[in-house]
Each structure stands twice: as structure tokens, then as C-alpha cells.
Design a protein around this motif. Structure first.
Motif, PDB file in Angstrom:
ATOM      1  N   ASP A 380       0.821  -1.214   0.000  1.00 29.56           N
ATOM      2  CA  ASP A 380       0.000   0.000   0.000  1.00 29.56           C
ATOM      3  C   ASP A 380       0.852   1.260   0.000  1.00 29.56           C
ATOM      4  O   ASP A 380       0.483   2.274  -0.596  1.00 29.56           O
ATOM      5  N   LYS A 383       1.782   2.048  -3.493  1.00 29.26           N
ATOM      6  CA  LYS A 383       0.654   2.587  -4.246  1.00 29.26           C
ATOM      7  C   LYS A 383       0.415   4.053  -3.890  1.00 29.26           C
ATOM      8  O   LYS A 383       0.142   4.877  -4.769  1.00 29.26           O
ATOM      9  N   GLU A 384       0.525   4.383  -2.592  1.00 29.92           N
ATOM     10  CA  GLU A 384       0.344   5.773  -2.186  1.00 29.92           C
ATOM     11  C   GLU A 384       1.426   6.672  -2.782  1.00 29.92           C
ATOM     12  O   GLU A 384       1.142   7.795  -3.219  1.00 29.92           O
TER      13      GLU A 384
END
Length: 711
Positions: A380, A383-384
Motif C-alpha cells: 500500500d 501505491k500511495e
């Protein structure tokens, strides 16, 4: 790279040329002047050197020829049989054997003639033996005229042979003449083989190269083969037979189904059956050519069955091709290469070496632990970062820094400022250009250390010796203490110098001795300076016998008694006894000289008186002129003897000189004369100089009365 390169073979000279080369080299490299007055040993060595040099030159030339030409028993069987076909093995070996025999004969002649020259008793006999030796050697070379000419032709033909490697990956084409072999070679290689619409255009082997799977392949085009017995085949056909017999290759047998080559399909099948034993242990492909003129589908079924029966009989592939339309050309090349590669791999696997290789290889095949499908996982945080644009754009394309590069259109539009506005982490390139550029700034790799506590990354790395940390034994105030010690030492030195300022150094000598020492030191300095000045002067060195003598009344020499006494008095030495001893020696030498002179005079008077008596006795049968001549010669002999006794020392016994015999004395004198040549510039036997005594242009023409101008 080819295994055999016959292009580097040196040319073989003809017999007359070889004789000229040998004799000219002997004339240039050996001394050319000898005088009858030389010792017989020197004359013998002069002529023996010429004979030996000629023999060595001939031996070197013949050895070079024998070494350059290949030995048929040592080279690859393909080249051995090819040489037998082209040049006749027996004739080839006979020519090389004759040259080898000639070399042995020349060596034997040189040994015999040198042995005879050793016992020659005159310069004339030595010269005759030398001429006989060189003549016999040249006769031996003249008899090799035919062999040398034959070998030169063989060398020329060998140098024109293609550079063929018998051990590399090879594709070989064979078949009847004019079936399309050369055209196929021009298609797949960069070769330029002549192609004509008649038979036997190709009369020798042609080699080309092509690439397949990043490997270099050798393609050989052979001459056409006719269908008759082996004994009836000519040299052109035998080259193809030899290549088929000895080369490990992939064979393409071309068959012309249009029959435009002049041979029917039955004749082509008959040739295939006759040369079928040559296809053993080879990868064979039957290539049906010229399908653009006669398609394979519309061929007569009987002829088609004949060709298919050939392929089934030898268990080989059958492929169709056309050089004009290039139908099947690439497929035939690829199939031939694949078959040969597979066969080479099988041969290596079946060999003995593969066992040692396979024992060291281990291949693992992982087995699935369950039936769950696992896709790619992206954290994650990544992705951020992608969404924020810190790692790359939203379309997963990273933004690259343009720092350090020349400005582009994108930079002018302001794209770089928008990208590098603080949202991105600075790369090492950005930091490098901010801190001085390449060669000035280097990244600190301690930032990448993975430690338990990140604050430990920039700590000093401890130095451990024998399991102990060095920093535990280092005094942190060591530098301060060392500086204090140095300051204290400097203060003590200054105080000591201040105490010694008013004191004089103690001495064990009194005032007179110290003055003498100073005078001696000053005198030594003057003498050293004068010697340096004399060495630098550019004048001849005075001999030791003349050095120090009185030149005139104004410049007394160093040997003058007054000068000697003055110098010795300055040095504090009493020279009176030394001067008195020198006077006594001079008086003694004078008495000896007077005694020898008186003896010489008395002996000369006695000789003259005896000569007068003899003259009176001999005058009875002599004329006045003869008597005067005899008397004059005797008086000159007496004067000469007196001068010899006065100016020269008498010859001493060899033992007095340090030698044992008169022969040793002669050898020492000879060595002295030879050593004198180096600095006297004496001429040796190698100096070929001819002094012209009577110049022709100065001594021809009319001679007039009075002076004659030579020009």
C-alpha cells in the motif's frame, strides 16, 4: 580460423638464384682480404670461415623450404589426400627428399674440405681448396633445379587453396554439374562463385561463410561429379570425392527435376547410389531444385517415386527449393544447420567427457505446495507513493531528473520546475550537482546501513586488535600532554644555549699548536682549490718523468732543492737530511754513467784496432772501393752498438720478466700488439680498403716538358 594457412610459405628460389644468393651473402658477410705474409694458421682460419659460412647459408635456406612445406603424414587426412590428388604424393615426397639429401651432401662436403684446409701448407693451397668446396656445393644445388621448380609451382597452388577448416561446422553441396549448387551458395553466403549455363563451371573447391544462431558456418561448393567408376574420375571430380570422404558435415545432394542440366532424373539417382557409401555418418538432405520451372506436384509420378525411394532408402529429408524464386532457400539452410548441430550434440553426449560434466550438474524442479493462485502483490505504501507522484506518475512511468543535462523543450516549458518542486525525493545525481558536480561530491553510504538503531549509522567504526578495542587504550589528552612536553624541551634548549653564549670551547692544544693547525687547514684548502683548477684546465698532461723539472732560471721546478726546503719548512719538517741524501744519489749515478761511457769508448777503440788489423789482412785480395765499403760498415756497426748500450736496456731472461719460456714471451708480445689495435686504430682483416697507387686519369695523355698540371 583455418587450421592450415599455406599463404605464409616463403617463395622457393630457382637453382641459379639460390646459388647467387648464397655466394653474394658469403662475399658480403665474410672478410675479403688476406695477405700471403700472414701466419698459416690465420690463412687457414680465413678460408675455413668462408667454407663454413657458405655451408650454413645453404643449410638454412634448404631447411626453411623443408619446414614450410607440410608433411603429408602430419596434416589432416583431407589435406593429405587433396595434395595426393593435385600434386602426386610420390613426386611431392621425392622432391622434398632430394632437397634433404642435398642438404646432407653440402654438410658432408664442408666437413671434408675443412678437414683438408686444416692441413694445407700455403695460402695457394688453401685458396684452391676453398674454390673446390664452393664449386662442389654449387654443383649440388644446380642438380636440384627440377625439384626447386616443382616445389615453387606447388607452393603457388597451395597459396591459392581456400582457407578451409576441416573441424568446424560445415555444409557441403554435391551433385551432378549444373544443378544449382553455386547459385545456392551465392544466396546464403557472401561468396561470389561464377555461375554459367554449362557444365563444370566450378573446377575446384570454393568456401563461403554464413551465420546461423549466432554461430559461423562454413559452406563448401564442390565441382560436379559424373556417374562412372572411381578410376575414371579426373582431378576435378576427385576434389569433391575427397571432401565427402573426410569432412564431418551436413551434405546437400542437389537434384534437378527440370532436367535442364543435361542429365535425366534416372542418371541423377544412379549417381546418388554410386556415391552412397560416402554419406555414412553424415546428415544428408536431398534438395529438389528448380521447382519454379517444374513444380514438384506436377512431376511425373514414376520420377517422383524414384526420388522418394532414395530418401526412404537412406532415411534422410527431402526438401524442394528454387534459387530463382528463393522458395525454400532459408528452410534448406536452417534444416541443414539444425541437423548438424543436433548430431554434434549427440556425439558429445555419447562421448566419455560428458560423464564428468553431468556429475557436476543438478537441476531442481519445484513442485506446487497447494492449488492456490498467488498474484503479484504491491504494498500500500508503494501505491500511495505512486498516487502522490513521489516515485512515479499515475501511469507508473517514473519522473527522471534532468539535473546536469543540457536543457530541452520540456525544461523550457517549465516541466522540470513543476516536477522538482519538493514533492520528489532528491536523487544522488541532484545532490552531486548541488555540491560541486562529479569528482567533488561522493554519496555517504553510511545512510544505507541497516542497524538496530539508526543513530548508530554515523558512529566511528571501532578498531579491534587481538579482541580489544584500541580506543579503550588511547588517552584522550595525549595530544595536549605531547604539546606540553615539546614546549618544555624547547625552553630547556634555549636556556642551555644562553649559558654557552659567553664561553669558548675547551681545547687540549696550546696557542702555538692551534696556530699550526689553522695554518695546515688553510694550506689544505689552497691545495684542493689549486688541484681543481688544474683539473679544469684544457692542456695536455705532463709526463711524470718531466714533471717538476726546472724549465728556466725564472721558474724553478718542484724538484729544486730550495723549493723543497721552503715547502718542508712551512710544514715544520727538517729537509736537510733528505736533500743531502739526494745529492749523494746523484753523485753515485754520475760515477756509474762515467764508468759505462769509458768502457764503451775502450771497447770501441779495441774493435777499431782489431778492425784495422783485419782490414790489413783482408786488403790483400780487395780493391780500394771494396775496402772502403767494408771499413765504413764496420765503423757504423760500432757506432750502432755503442748507441744501443747507451740508450736501451739489454734483453732479459724470460724468468726475469715473470714468464717461463720464450714462447710465452712471444705470446705476451702478440697480445700486446693486438690490444694496441683498439686505441691505435690498426686495420684488421675485415677492413676492405683498396689504395689506388696509380690513378689512371692522372697518368695518361701527353707529358710535356717542364711542369705538368694533372687537370
Amino acid at each position: 580460423m583455418p587450421v592450415y594457412n599455406f599463404k605464409k610459405m616463403s617463395p622457393v628460389p630457382a637453382a641459379p638464384e639460390l646459388i647467387d644468393i648464397v655466394l653474394m651473402r658469403t662475399q658480403r658477410r665474410t672478410p675479403t682480404i688476406i695477405h700471403p705474409g700472414y701466419k698459416i694458421t690465420r690463412i687457414r682460419s680465413f678460408y675455413m670461415r668462408k667454407i663454413k659460412f657458405t655451408q650454413q647459408t645453404i643449410s638454412e635456406r634448404l631447411t626453411t623450404i623443408l619446414t614450410d612445406f607440410p608433411r603429408l603424414n602430419d596434416i589432416h587426412p583431407f589435406y593429405a589426400d587433396l595434395c595426393n590428388t593435385l600434386y602426386d604424393r610420390d613426386h611431392y615426397k621425392l622432391a622434398l627428399g632430394q632437397l634433404n639429401t642435398a642438404r646432407s651432401l653440402v654438410d658432408q662436403i664442408a666437413r671434408d674440405m675443412i678437414r683438408m684446409v686444416k692441413y694445407a701448407d700455403s695460402a695457394y693451397r688453401c685458396k684452391c681448396l676453398k674454390r673446390a668446396a664452393l664449386g662442389r656445393m654449387c654443383t649440388v644445388l644446380k642438380r636440384q633445379k627440377a625439384s626447386l621448380a616443382y616445389l615453387e609451382e606447388v607452393r603457388k597452388h597451395l597459396s591459392r587453396l581456400p582457407a578451409l577448416d576441416p573441424n568446424t561446422r560445415t555444409i557441403l553441396m554435391c551433385g551432378l554439374p549444373n544443378v544449382g549448387k553455386s547459385s545456392f551458395m551465392n544466396k546464403i553466403t557472401r561468396g561470389n562463385v561464377d555461375v554459367q549455363p554449362y557444365a563444370f563451371t566450378t573446377k575446384s573447391l570454393f568456401v563461403g561463410h554464413c551465420d546461423y544462431k549466432y554461430l559461423r558456418w562454413q559452406v563448401i561448393d564442390t565441382p560436379g561429379i559424373l556417374d562412372h567408376s572411381l578410376e575414371e574420375r579426373n582431378t576435378i571430380e576427385m576434389q569433391a570425392i575427397i571432401a565427402l570422404a573426410h569432412l564431418t558435415c551436413s551434405v546437400l545432394y542437389f537434384c534437378d527435376i527440370s532436367e535442364h542440366c543435361g542429365y535425366s532424373i534416372e542418371q541423377q539417382c544412379s549417381l546418388f547410389r554410386s556415391i552412397k557409401p560416402l554419406f555414412a555418418n553424415k546428415q544428408l538432405i536431398i534438395v529438389v531444385n528448380k521447382v519454379d520451372q517444374q513444380p514438384w506436384e506436377t512431376l511425373d509420378p514414376e520420377k517422383k517415386e524414384m526420388i522418394e525411394a532414395l530418401a526412404k532408402d537412406v532415411n534422410c529429408s527431402l526438401m524442394t527449393m528454387s534459387n530463382v524464386s528463393e522458395h525454400g532457400v532459408s528452410e534448406v539452410k536452417a534444416t541443414a544447420c539444425e541437423k548438424l548441430l543436433a548430431s554434434r550434440v549427440d556425439a558429445r553426449v555419447s562421448g566419455k567427457k560428458i560423464e564428468g560434466v553431468m556429475n557436476r550438474l543438478q537441476v531442481f524442479h519445484p513442485a506446487p505446495r497447494d492449488n492456490v493462485e498467488r498474484e503479484a502483490h504491491i504494498p500500500d505504501s508503494v501505491k500511495e507513493a505512486i498516487a502522490e507522484g513521489r516515485i512515479g506518475s499515475a501511469d507508473h512511468k517514473p519522473k527522471r531528473s534532468r539535473t546536469g543535462y543540457a536543457p530541452t523543450v520540456e525544461d523550457v516549458d517549465g516541466g522540470e520546475d513543476e516536477v522538482m518542486n519538493g514533492e520528489y525525493r532528491k536523487t544522488a545525481r541532484d545532490l552531486m550537482w548541488e555540491n560541486g558536480g562529479p569528482g567533488v561530491w561522493a554519496p555517504d553510504y553510511r545512510e544505507q546501513y541497516d542497524l538496530k538503531d539508526e543513530e548508530w549509522r554515523f558512529d566511528a567504526i571501532p578498531e579491534i586488535i587481538d579482541g580489544k578495542n584500541i580506543s579503550d587504550y588511547v588517552d584522550p589528552d595525549i595530544e595536549k600532554k605531547l604539546a606540553e612536553l615539546e614546549m618544555e624541551e624547547e625552553q630547556l634548549m634555549k636556556e642551555l644555549e644562553a649559558q654557552r653564549m659567553g664561553e669558548e670551547p675547551e681545547s687540549d692544544l696550546d696557542s702555538e699548536e692551534e696556530a699550526a693547525v689553522e695554518a695546515i687547514r688553510d694550506r689544505k684548502k689552497i691545495i684542493n682549490k689549486m688541484s681543481q683548477v688544474k683539473k679544469s684546465e684544457n692542456k695536455p698532461v705532463i709526463p711524470r718523468t718531466v714533471r717538476g723539472r726546472t724549465k728556466d732560471m725564472h721558474t724553478p721546478g718542484d724538484r729544486n732543492k730550495d723549493v723543497i726546503k721552503e715547502k718542508m719548512d712551512k710544514l715544520g719538517v727538517d729537509a736537510s737530511k733528505m736533500i743531502e741524501r739526494g745529492r749523494a744519489l746523484d753523485r753515485e749515478r754520475g760515477r756509474k754513467r762515467e764508468r759505462s761511457r769509458s768502457r764503451a769508448r775502450s771497447s770501441s777503440k779495441d774493435d777499431i784496432e782489431m778492425g784495422d788489423d783485419d782490414h790489413e789482412m783482408e786488403d790483400v785480395g780487395l780493391s780500394k772501393t771494396q775496402a772502403k765499403k767494408q771499413k765504413r760498415s764496420k765503423s757504423e756497426a760500432a757506432k750502432r752498438e755503442a748507441s744501443i748500450t747507451r740508450g736501451h736496456s739489454r734483453p732479459r731472461d724470460p724468468s726475469q720478466v715473470g714468464l717461463h719460456t720464450e714462447g710465452a714471451v712471444k705470446a705476451a708480445k702478440k697480445l700486446e700488439r693486438q690490444g694496441r689495435k683498439g686505441w691505435m686504430g690498426a686495420a684488421g682483416e675485415g677492413d676492405n680498403r683498396k689504395s689506388v697507387h696509380l690513378v689512371k686519369w692522372m697518368n695518361t695523355g701527353k707529358k710535356r716538358m717542364g711542369t705538368h698540371y694533372c687537370r
